[in-house]
Write an enzyme that holds these catalytic residues in place. Structure first.
Site, PDB file in Angstrom:
ATOM      1  N   HIS A 203      -3.683   6.353  14.417  1.00  0.00           N
ATOM      2  CA  HIS A 203      -4.967   6.148  13.735  1.00  0.00           C
ATOM      3  C   HIS A 203      -4.830   5.032  12.713  1.00  0.00           C
ATOM      4  O   HIS A 203      -3.728   4.619  12.367  1.00  0.00           O
ATOM      5  CB  HIS A 203      -5.473   7.439  13.089  1.00  0.00           C
ATOM      6  CG  HIS A 203      -4.490   8.106  12.191  1.00  0.00           C
ATOM      7  ND1 HIS A 203      -3.416   8.820  12.656  1.00  0.00           N
ATOM      8  CD2 HIS A 203      -4.425   8.184  10.847  1.00  0.00           C
ATOM      9  CE1 HIS A 203      -2.730   9.299  11.652  1.00  0.00           C
ATOM     10  NE2 HIS A 203      -3.306   8.920  10.527  1.00  0.00           N
TER      11      HIS A 203
ATOM     12  N   HIS B 179      -7.056  13.900  12.914  1.00  0.00           N
ATOM     13  CA  HIS B 179      -6.023  13.051  13.482  1.00  0.00           C
ATOM     14  C   HIS B 179      -4.752  13.885  13.512  1.00  0.00           C
ATOM     15  O   HIS B 179      -4.145  14.154  12.480  1.00  0.00           O
ATOM     16  CB  HIS B 179      -5.865  11.768  12.662  1.00  0.00           C
ATOM     17  CG  HIS B 179      -7.123  10.947  12.647  1.00  0.00           C
ATOM     18  ND1 HIS B 179      -8.030  10.987  11.611  1.00  0.00           N
ATOM     19  CD2 HIS B 179      -7.642  10.117  13.580  1.00  0.00           C
ATOM     20  CE1 HIS B 179      -9.053  10.187  11.902  1.00  0.00           C
ATOM     21  NE2 HIS B 179      -8.844   9.657  13.084  1.00  0.00           N
TER      22      HIS B 179
ATOM     23  N   GLU C 164      -3.983  15.748  10.199  1.00  0.00           N
ATOM     24  CA  GLU C 164      -4.919  15.451   9.119  1.00  0.00           C
ATOM     25  C   GLU C 164      -6.356  15.822   9.494  1.00  0.00           C
ATOM     26  O   GLU C 164      -6.935  15.230  10.407  1.00  0.00           O
ATOM     27  CB  GLU C 164      -4.868  13.953   8.791  1.00  0.00           C
ATOM     28  CG  GLU C 164      -3.477  13.445   8.450  1.00  0.00           C
ATOM     29  CD  GLU C 164      -3.402  11.922   8.439  1.00  0.00           C
ATOM     30  OE1 GLU C 164      -4.442  11.270   8.613  1.00  0.00           O
ATOM     31  OE2 GLU C 164      -2.289  11.404   8.267  1.00  0.00           O
TER      32      GLU C 164
ATOM     33  N   HIS D 264      -0.946   3.890  11.564  1.00  0.00           N
ATOM     34  CA  HIS D 264       0.266   4.686  11.616  1.00  0.00           C
ATOM     35  C   HIS D 264       0.141   5.872  12.559  1.00  0.00           C
ATOM     36  O   HIS D 264      -0.935   6.210  13.041  1.00  0.00           O
ATOM     37  CB  HIS D 264       0.690   5.143  10.207  1.00  0.00           C
ATOM     38  CG  HIS D 264      -0.096   6.272   9.629  1.00  0.00           C
ATOM     39  ND1 HIS D 264       0.491   7.325   8.966  1.00  0.00           N
ATOM     40  CD2 HIS D 264      -1.412   6.527   9.606  1.00  0.00           C
ATOM     41  CE1 HIS D 264      -0.440   8.149   8.555  1.00  0.00           C
ATOM     42  NE2 HIS D 264      -1.597   7.709   8.923  1.00  0.00           N
TER      43      HIS D 264
ATOM     44  N   TYR E  74     -15.580   5.495   3.310  1.00  0.00           N
ATOM     45  CA  TYR E  74     -14.114   5.529   3.301  1.00  0.00           C
ATOM     46  C   TYR E  74     -13.610   4.157   3.747  1.00  0.00           C
ATOM     47  O   TYR E  74     -14.083   3.611   4.744  1.00  0.00           O
ATOM     48  CB  TYR E  74     -13.638   6.639   4.236  1.00  0.00           C
ATOM     49  CG  TYR E  74     -12.149   6.702   4.422  1.00  0.00           C
ATOM     50  CD1 TYR E  74     -11.297   6.841   3.332  1.00  0.00           C
ATOM     51  CD2 TYR E  74     -11.584   6.625   5.697  1.00  0.00           C
ATOM     52  CE1 TYR E  74      -9.922   6.901   3.505  1.00  0.00           C
ATOM     53  CE2 TYR E  74     -10.212   6.684   5.880  1.00  0.00           C
ATOM     54  CZ  TYR E  74      -9.392   6.816   4.781  1.00  0.00           C
ATOM     55  OH  TYR E  74      -8.038   6.868   4.948  1.00  0.00           O
TER      56      TYR E  74
ATOM     57  N   HIS F   4       0.870  -1.176   0.000  1.00  0.00           N
ATOM     58  CA  HIS F   4       0.000   0.000   0.000  1.00  0.00           C
ATOM     59  C   HIS F   4       0.905   1.223   0.000  1.00  0.00           C
ATOM     60  O   HIS F   4       1.699   1.416   0.921  1.00  0.00           O
ATOM     61  CB  HIS F   4      -0.874  -0.036   1.266  1.00  0.00           C
ATOM     62  CG  HIS F   4      -1.950   0.991   1.319  1.00  0.00           C
ATOM     63  ND1 HIS F   4      -1.704   2.345   1.339  1.00  0.00           N
ATOM     64  CD2 HIS F   4      -3.293   0.856   1.355  1.00  0.00           C
ATOM     65  CE1 HIS F   4      -2.857   2.993   1.398  1.00  0.00           C
ATOM     66  NE2 HIS F   4      -3.829   2.112   1.407  1.00  0.00           N
TER      67      HIS F   4
END
Ligand SMILES: [Fe+2]
Length: 451
Positions: free
Chosen positions: A385, A379, A354, A348, A363, A305
């Site tokens: 998160h 976040h 954010e 992470h 989402y 990813h």
């Protein structure tokens, strides 16, 4: 009263057959005129301008900025901006807040909100700004504000410009007409628009249908396209898909007001005419729109990813390379094809902060409910998160055939500065008090006997 609106005759393209016309490209040296011959040829400031217009330069950067970041336009207008001036009075800024705004402590938690409802009462764009977070310092020209706009009435003889920052509109419900001094921009959910610092406008509703959306107020360097590196010359947001309006003007004499946001406050004066009186203009400092559906995503095509920075549409750079004042990032429709891969965003913690919103759909990191279109989350710097339990369990056990994420569009305003929540956002009923503990639902799977 003399009221006329003349669109440009300049050949241009439009995204709607019944909408305004636009010029294509990002940061081009555009030129457009609403009356033939209004633009001086080969010079900026002739002794007398055609049609009795005044010449005025609007500089978005210092004169001495390098060519790549130098921004200015020449405007040929019925009256210069000094004639749209007067005695300004400070007026109530409502729920609009500006950094530094220290009315609440920094939250050491992930935060999330339900959509703010549209009010029953009439409310213009200026009255409908609800600040959720602020970051940085407007006087240092760094940082940003994250706002929700709730609009139920068009501005009529009311005009506005923001000296504190450029404004990135992200509609979530309803269409807006941004009647700017450079021309007319129509936007709907799925599109964005950027109004540079200092550009005058009136915000109207299309068909008087109420509108809700997100607004990023960028105090720092102007939004630009991110570098593509090894991706090459194509994909992500392509310059030709950015649309800048052709010149249009009002020759309108009527009692009006102009409000200016300066230094975190709103100031208002009375005018007897419209300041949207630019008959022709040329330059590279101008408002623009972009259809997010034209973003061409690039991502992993075998395994793993990639970092979400691959989805950056626009970036406001800081003085530190690669460390954005703001990145505007989207999570659009796309195919997921990676083999032996946990496909949603990973868990992470990171140095950037954010603010996230959802324009439509689901989402993929939050499938357990609670993050709904019109909602938003925060976040902050170095707070953990990642996917909720539903998203983790489903993605860990999914059959990994090619899968298309459809009908979804989420975005982030991501900044290098920690974001402070306003008192309004901390106390509004739509604040989800239980969200802080969403990670505790993740079960322990560890089994030392099972590699
Ligand atoms: Fe993140």
């Amino acid at each position: 009263m003399n009221h006329s609106v003349r669109p440009s005759l300049t050949p241009a393209q439009s995204s709607r057959t019944d909408g305004p016309a636009y010029l294509s490209g990002f940061g081009n040296g555009f030129e457009t005129e609403a009356l033939p011959g209004a633009l001086p040829i080969g010079r900026n400031s002739p002794q007398k301008c055609a049609y009795g217009l005044y010449a005025e330069q609007l500089s978005g950067s210092p004169f001495t900025a390098p060519r790549a970041t130098n921004e200015r336009s020449w405007l040929y207008r019925i009256r210069p901006t000094v004639a749209h001036w007067g005695s300004f009075e400070k007026v109530d800024a409502g729920l609009w807040r500006t950094a530094p705004c220290t009315e609440m402590d920094m939250p050491l938690a992930p935060l999330r909100w339900n959509p703010l409802p549209l009010p029953e009462t009439a409310q213009t764009f200026l009255e409908g700004i609800h600040t959720v977070t602020t970051a940085g310092d407007v006087a240092a020209q760094s940082g940003m504000g994250s706002h929700i706009y709730l609009v139920t009435r068009s501005m009529r003889d009311e005009y506005f410009y923001n000296a504190d920052g450029e404004m990135l509109f992200v509609p979530q419900q309803g269409e807006l007409r941004l009647w700017t001094e450079f021309g007319i921009i129509d936007i709907e959910p799925g599109e964005i628009a950027v109004i540079p610092r200092g550009v005058k406008l009136r915000v109207e509703l299309r068909d008087e249908q109420p509108a809700r959306g997100y607004l990023c107020e960028n105090y720092g360097g102007a939004f630009s396209l991110p570098e593509r590196g090894p991706i090459g010359a194509n994909c992500l947001a392509n310059p030709r898909d950015f649309l800048t309006p052709v010149a249009a003007y009002e020759d309108r004499d009527a009692p009006s007001t102009m409000t200016v946001k300066w230094g975190g406050n709103l100031w208002r004066t009375e005018l007897q005419h419209s300041p949207l009186d630019v008959v022709a203009w040329h330059g590279n400092y101008a408002p623009y729109k972009y259809d997010l559906r034209r973003f061409s995503p690039v991502g992993p095509i075998l395994f793993d990813h990639a970092d979400p920075s691959i989805f950056t549409v626009l970036t406001s750079p800081s003085e530190t390379p690669g460390t954005a004042n703001i990145d505007f990032v989207i999570f659009p429709e796309r195919w997921l094809v990676a083999e032996n891969t946990f496909r949603p965003p990973w868990y992470h913690m990171n140095v950037m902060s954010e603010f996230m919103g959802l324009i439509k759909g689901v989402y993929d990191a939050k499938t357990g409910g609670g993050f709904v279109p019109g909602g938003f989350s925060l976040h902050n710097c170095m707070l953990p998160h990642g996917p909720d339990m539903a998203a983790f369990e489903a993605a860990s056990n999914a059959e990994l055939k090619p899968h298309k994420l459809e009908g979804t569009l989420a975005f982030m305003f991501e900044t290098r500065f920690p974001q402070r929540v306003t008192r309004y956002a901390a106390e509004v009923p739509e604040f989800q008090t239980e969200y802080t503990g969403y990670g505790r639902g993740l079960r322990k799977h560890f089994d030392p006997s099972r590699p």
